[in-house]
Design a protein around this motif. Structure first.
Motif, PDB file in Angstrom:
ATOM      1  N   GLY A 174       0.846  -1.186   0.000  1.00 11.61           N
ATOM      2  CA  GLY A 174       0.000   0.000   0.000  1.00 11.61           C
ATOM      3  C   GLY A 174       0.880   1.234   0.000  1.00 11.61           C
ATOM      4  O   GLY A 174       0.687   2.146   0.808  1.00 11.61           O
ATOM      5  N   THR A 175       1.808   1.289  -0.926  1.00 10.43           N
ATOM      6  CA  THR A 175       2.878   2.298  -0.874  1.00 10.43           C
ATOM      7  C   THR A 175       2.404   3.727  -1.065  1.00 10.43           C
ATOM      8  O   THR A 175       3.061   4.663  -0.611  1.00 10.43           O
ATOM      9  CB  THR A 175       3.986   1.949  -1.889  1.00 10.43           C
ATOM     10  OG1 THR A 175       5.146   2.741  -1.620  1.00 10.43           O
ATOM     11  CG2 THR A 175       3.521   2.176  -3.314  1.00 10.43           C
ATOM     12  N   GLY A 176       1.277   3.937  -1.746  1.00  7.08           N
ATOM     13  CA  GLY A 176       0.762   5.303  -1.917  1.00  7.08           C
ATOM     14  C   GLY A 176       1.755   6.189  -2.637  1.00  7.08           C
ATOM     15  O   GLY A 176       2.176   5.896  -3.757  1.00  7.08           O
ATOM     16  N   SER A 177       2.175   7.270  -2.002  1.00  2.00           N
ATOM     17  CA  SER A 177       3.131   8.195  -2.608  1.00  2.00           C
ATOM     18  C   SER A 177       4.549   7.647  -2.622  1.00  2.00           C
ATOM     19  O   SER A 177       5.443   8.242  -3.235  1.00  2.00           O
ATOM     20  CB  SER A 177       3.119   9.523  -1.853  1.00  2.00           C
ATOM     21  OG  SER A 177       3.593   9.346  -0.533  1.00  2.00           O
ATOM     22  N   GLY A 178       4.775   6.530  -1.940  1.00  2.00           N
ATOM     23  CA  GLY A 178       6.119   5.970  -1.843  1.00  2.00           C
ATOM     24  C   GLY A 178       6.940   6.566  -0.722  1.00  2.00           C
ATOM     25  O   GLY A 178       8.147   6.315  -0.621  1.00  2.00           O
ATOM     26  N   ALA A 179       6.299   7.332   0.171  1.00  2.00           N
ATOM     27  CA  ALA A 179       7.039   8.077   1.186  1.00  2.00           C
ATOM     28  C   ALA A 179       7.794   7.155   2.150  1.00  2.00           C
ATOM     29  O   ALA A 179       8.981   7.379   2.438  1.00  2.00           O
ATOM     30  CB  ALA A 179       6.085   8.984   1.959  1.00  2.00           C
ATOM     31  N   ILE A 180       7.114   6.125   2.681  1.00  2.00           N
ATOM     32  CA  ILE A 180       7.778   5.226   3.630  1.00  2.00           C
ATOM     33  C   ILE A 180       8.938   4.513   2.943  1.00  2.00           C
ATOM     34  O   ILE A 180      10.058   4.441   3.478  1.00  2.00           O
ATOM     35  CB  ILE A 180       6.786   4.210   4.205  1.00  2.00           C
ATOM     36  CG1 ILE A 180       5.722   4.905   5.061  1.00  2.00           C
ATOM     37  CG2 ILE A 180       7.518   3.154   5.029  1.00  2.00           C
ATOM     38  CD1 ILE A 180       4.647   3.962   5.579  1.00  2.00           C
ATOM     39  N   LEU A 181       8.699   3.983   1.767  1.00  2.00           N
ATOM     40  CA  LEU A 181       9.725   3.238   1.052  1.00  2.00           C
ATOM     41  C   LEU A 181      10.929   4.119   0.752  1.00  2.00           C
ATOM     42  O   LEU A 181      12.084   3.714   0.981  1.00  2.00           O
ATOM     43  CB  LEU A 181       9.150   2.663  -0.239  1.00  2.00           C
ATOM     44  CG  LEU A 181      10.099   1.834  -1.097  1.00  2.00           C
ATOM     45  CD1 LEU A 181      10.604   0.620  -0.332  1.00  2.00           C
ATOM     46  CD2 LEU A 181       9.402   1.390  -2.385  1.00  2.00           C
ATOM     47  N   ALA A 182      10.693   5.318   0.248  1.00  2.00           N
ATOM     48  CA  ALA A 182      11.802   6.216  -0.089  1.00  2.00           C
ATOM     49  C   ALA A 182      12.608   6.585   1.149  1.00  2.00           C
ATOM     50  O   ALA A 182      13.842   6.610   1.119  1.00  2.00           O
ATOM     51  CB  ALA A 182      11.267   7.468  -0.776  1.00  2.00           C
ATOM     52  N   ALA A 183      11.916   6.882   2.249  1.00  2.00           N
ATOM     53  CA  ALA A 183      12.620   7.261   3.474  1.00  2.00           C
ATOM     54  C   ALA A 183      13.531   6.135   3.958  1.00  2.00           C
ATOM     55  O   ALA A 183      14.676   6.364   4.366  1.00  2.00           O
ATOM     56  CB  ALA A 183      11.618   7.635   4.559  1.00  2.00           C
ATOM     57  N   ILE A 184      13.037   4.895   3.902  1.00  2.00           N
ATOM     58  CA  ILE A 184      13.838   3.758   4.347  1.00  2.00           C
ATOM     59  C   ILE A 184      15.032   3.528   3.423  1.00  2.00           C
ATOM     60  O   ILE A 184      16.160   3.281   3.874  1.00  2.00           O
ATOM     61  CB  ILE A 184      12.958   2.497   4.446  1.00  2.00           C
ATOM     62  CG1 ILE A 184      11.975   2.644   5.619  1.00  2.00           C
ATOM     63  CG2 ILE A 184      13.799   1.237   4.608  1.00  2.00           C
ATOM     64  CD1 ILE A 184      10.920   1.566   5.680  1.00  2.00           C
ATOM     65  N   LEU A 185      14.817   3.631   2.115  1.00  2.00           N
ATOM     66  CA  LEU A 185      15.915   3.410   1.176  1.00  2.00           C
ATOM     67  C   LEU A 185      16.990   4.490   1.311  1.00  2.00           C
ATOM     68  O   LEU A 185      18.187   4.205   1.156  1.00  2.00           O
ATOM     69  CB  LEU A 185      15.384   3.373  -0.258  1.00  2.00           C
ATOM     70  CG  LEU A 185      14.491   2.180  -0.619  1.00  2.00           C
ATOM     71  CD1 LEU A 185      14.042   2.275  -2.068  1.00  2.00           C
ATOM     72  CD2 LEU A 185      15.205   0.858  -0.363  1.00  2.00           C
ATOM     73  N   VAL A 186      16.585   5.712   1.595  1.00  2.00           N
ATOM     74  CA  VAL A 186      17.561   6.779   1.805  1.00  2.00           C
ATOM     75  C   VAL A 186      18.448   6.463   3.009  1.00  2.00           C
ATOM     76  O   VAL A 186      19.661   6.696   2.991  1.00  2.00           O
ATOM     77  CB  VAL A 186      16.847   8.131   1.993  1.00  2.00           C
ATOM     78  CG1 VAL A 186      17.770   9.169   2.615  1.00  2.00           C
ATOM     79  CG2 VAL A 186      16.326   8.650   0.660  1.00  2.00           C
ATOM     80  N   GLU A 187      17.847   5.906   4.064  1.00  2.00           N
ATOM     81  CA  GLU A 187      18.586   5.628   5.285  1.00  2.00           C
ATOM     82  C   GLU A 187      19.366   4.316   5.225  1.00  2.00           C
ATOM     83  O   GLU A 187      20.303   4.122   6.004  1.00  2.00           O
ATOM     84  CB  GLU A 187      17.625   5.591   6.479  1.00  2.00           C
ATOM     85  CG  GLU A 187      16.911   6.899   6.744  1.00  2.00           C
ATOM     86  CD  GLU A 187      17.851   8.019   7.153  1.00  2.00           C
ATOM     87  OE1 GLU A 187      18.944   7.706   7.694  1.00  2.00           O
ATOM     88  OE2 GLU A 187      17.517   9.191   6.930  1.00  2.00           O
ATOM     89  N   LEU A 188      19.000   3.416   4.313  1.00  2.00           N
ATOM     90  CA  LEU A 188      19.667   2.115   4.195  1.00  2.00           C
ATOM     91  C   LEU A 188      20.245   1.981   2.785  1.00  2.00           C
ATOM     92  O   LEU A 188      19.613   1.418   1.883  1.00  2.00           O
ATOM     93  CB  LEU A 188      18.675   0.979   4.462  1.00  2.00           C
ATOM     94  CG  LEU A 188      18.014   0.952   5.848  1.00  2.00           C
ATOM     95  CD1 LEU A 188      16.971  -0.157   5.920  1.00  2.00           C
ATOM     96  CD2 LEU A 188      19.057   0.782   6.946  1.00  2.00           C
ATOM     97  N   PRO A 189      21.439   2.493   2.572  1.00  2.00           N
ATOM     98  CA  PRO A 189      21.989   2.559   1.207  1.00  2.00           C
ATOM     99  C   PRO A 189      22.267   1.207   0.570  1.00  2.00           C
ATOM    100  O   PRO A 189      22.482   1.152  -0.649  1.00  2.00           O
ATOM    101  CB  PRO A 189      23.282   3.373   1.378  1.00  2.00           C
ATOM    102  CG  PRO A 189      23.604   3.309   2.831  1.00  2.00           C
ATOM    103  CD  PRO A 189      22.314   3.166   3.555  1.00  2.00           C
ATOM    104  N   THR A 190      22.271   0.118   1.343  1.00  2.00           N
ATOM    105  CA  THR A 190      22.474  -1.204   0.739  1.00  2.00           C
ATOM    106  C   THR A 190      21.155  -1.909   0.444  1.00  2.00           C
ATOM    107  O   THR A 190      21.166  -3.061  -0.012  1.00  2.00           O
ATOM    108  CB  THR A 190      23.324  -2.107   1.656  1.00  2.00           C
ATOM    109  OG1 THR A 190      22.603  -2.356   2.869  1.00  2.00           O
ATOM    110  CG2 THR A 190      24.664  -1.462   1.972  1.00  2.00           C
ATOM    111  N   ALA A 191      20.038  -1.248   0.706  1.00  2.00           N
ATOM    112  CA  ALA A 191      18.728  -1.893   0.555  1.00  2.00           C
ATOM    113  C   ALA A 191      18.154  -1.680  -0.845  1.00  2.00           C
ATOM    114  O   ALA A 191      18.436  -0.676  -1.518  1.00  2.00           O
ATOM    115  CB  ALA A 191      17.754  -1.354   1.594  1.00  2.00           C
ATOM    116  N   TRP A 192      17.335  -2.646  -1.246  1.00  2.00           N
ATOM    117  CA  TRP A 192      16.521  -2.537  -2.458  1.00  2.00           C
ATOM    118  C   TRP A 192      15.071  -2.702  -2.032  1.00  2.00           C
ATOM    119  O   TRP A 192      14.763  -3.524  -1.158  1.00  2.00           O
ATOM    120  CB  TRP A 192      16.890  -3.627  -3.462  1.00  2.00           C
ATOM    121  CG  TRP A 192      16.093  -3.545  -4.741  1.00  2.00           C
ATOM    122  CD1 TRP A 192      16.389  -2.825  -5.851  1.00  2.00           C
ATOM    123  CD2 TRP A 192      14.853  -4.215  -5.028  1.00  2.00           C
ATOM    124  NE1 TRP A 192      15.418  -2.991  -6.812  1.00  2.00           N
ATOM    125  CE2 TRP A 192      14.456  -3.835  -6.332  1.00  2.00           C
ATOM    126  CE3 TRP A 192      14.029  -5.067  -4.289  1.00  2.00           C
ATOM    127  CZ2 TRP A 192      13.286  -4.290  -6.918  1.00  2.00           C
ATOM    128  CZ3 TRP A 192      12.853  -5.525  -4.874  1.00  2.00           C
ATOM    129  CH2 TRP A 192      12.501  -5.151  -6.170  1.00  2.00           C
TER     130      TRP A 192
END
Length: 288
Positions: free
Chosen positions: A127-145
């Protein structure tokens, strides 16, 4: 706004703030300033020093249109078409919720749960919506996909644009789907801010939410738990061993969602993390 010669920037802002305050709108001066800056094409800093300047007729007309929307209950973020979350700007669309500060609690809980983990990580945002949660996590975890899924094609398109805007389009993808029905694991982290408002409570929501947020992102069914049941049912097969699930909660839902998690063999690791208002907001569970 009355049809008359535009005045100065400062006078127009004060008049608008007074009208917003009289309408019972919170933070009237802030809202007036944000809308006026947008209408005049000014930064917040430039607006502060432009008080004595005269407003052009075109600028006044644009501001009047925005102010009318705000007085009608449209949130400022909807009018501007953008909202900041986790210090990142996110474009909005009619298919997405406005990201709210309370939801940053989900990001905090997820980062805490993964603290100290090395190597590549796989993240799923349901339920990603705007992608806000996903983007925030990826910014903080540079090895994550990360993979975001949303039932709305419009929301999915907006999320893709926001990932690209944040420079994350090579580290994330967004699909249209019915929760995780067509997705295989394993994921190290699954997060979700699902619709959780009981259907009967929708009518009592504030007008800026009730009349402007997409109903599919609000309505959680008769008891507010329909989406939680769907997500938790799929979680055991989606999570890697030791994988983490973080769910945003509505007010008073911790006990009911905890029971669902326990029944699925995913007991919460600790009490839900509270948001800044003290509401139990982010519940974390882990696959043994």
């Amino acid at each position: 706004m009355p049809h008359r010669a535009p005045g100065t920037v400062g006078a127009l802002r004060r008049e608008a703030a007074a009208r917003l305050a009289a309408a019972g709108i919170d933070s009237p001066d802030l809202d007036a300033g944000l809308l006026l800056a947008q209408a005049l094409g000014l930064s917040a800093a430039a607006l502060r020093v432009a008080g004595p300047d005269l407003v052009s007729p075109a600028g006044a007309a644009s501001f009047a249109q925005m102010l009318a929307q705000r007085l009608a209950g449209v949130p400022v973020a909807r009018i501007l078409g953008e909202k900041e979350f986790w210090s990142l700007p996110f474009t909005l669309s009619p298919d997405t919720l406005v990201p709210r500060p309370d939801t940053e609690t989900v990001v905090e809980a997820a980062l805490d749960a993964l603290k100290g983990r090395a190597g590549p990580l796989r993240v799923l945002d349901l339920g990603t919506g705007s992608g806000a949660i996903l983007a925030a996590i990826l910014v903080e975890l540079p090895t994550a996909w990360g993979l975001g899924i949303d039932q709305s094609p419009g929301a999915a398109a907006t999320a893709r644009d926001n990932l690209a805007r944040a420079g994350l389009n090579r580290r994330g993808a967004v699909l249209v789907g019915d929760w995780a029905a067509a997705v295989d694991g394993p994921f190290d982290l699954v997060v979700s801010n699902p619709p959780y408002i009981p259907t009967g409570d929708i009518a009592g929501l504030a007008i800026d939410v009730r009349e402007n947020d997409p109903m599919a992102a609000l309505d959680g069914g008769p008891d507010g738990l329909v989406a939680y049941r769907a997500i938790i049912q799929e979680a055991p097969r989606l999570l890697a061993p030791g994988g983490v699930l973080v769910l945003e909660l509505g007010i008073g839902q911790e006990a009911a969602v905890t029971a669902l998690l326990c029944a699925a063999g995913l007991p919460p690791t600790h009490a839900a993390r509270p948001d800044l208002g003290g509401v139990a907001r982010a519940l974390t569970a882990s696959r043994p």
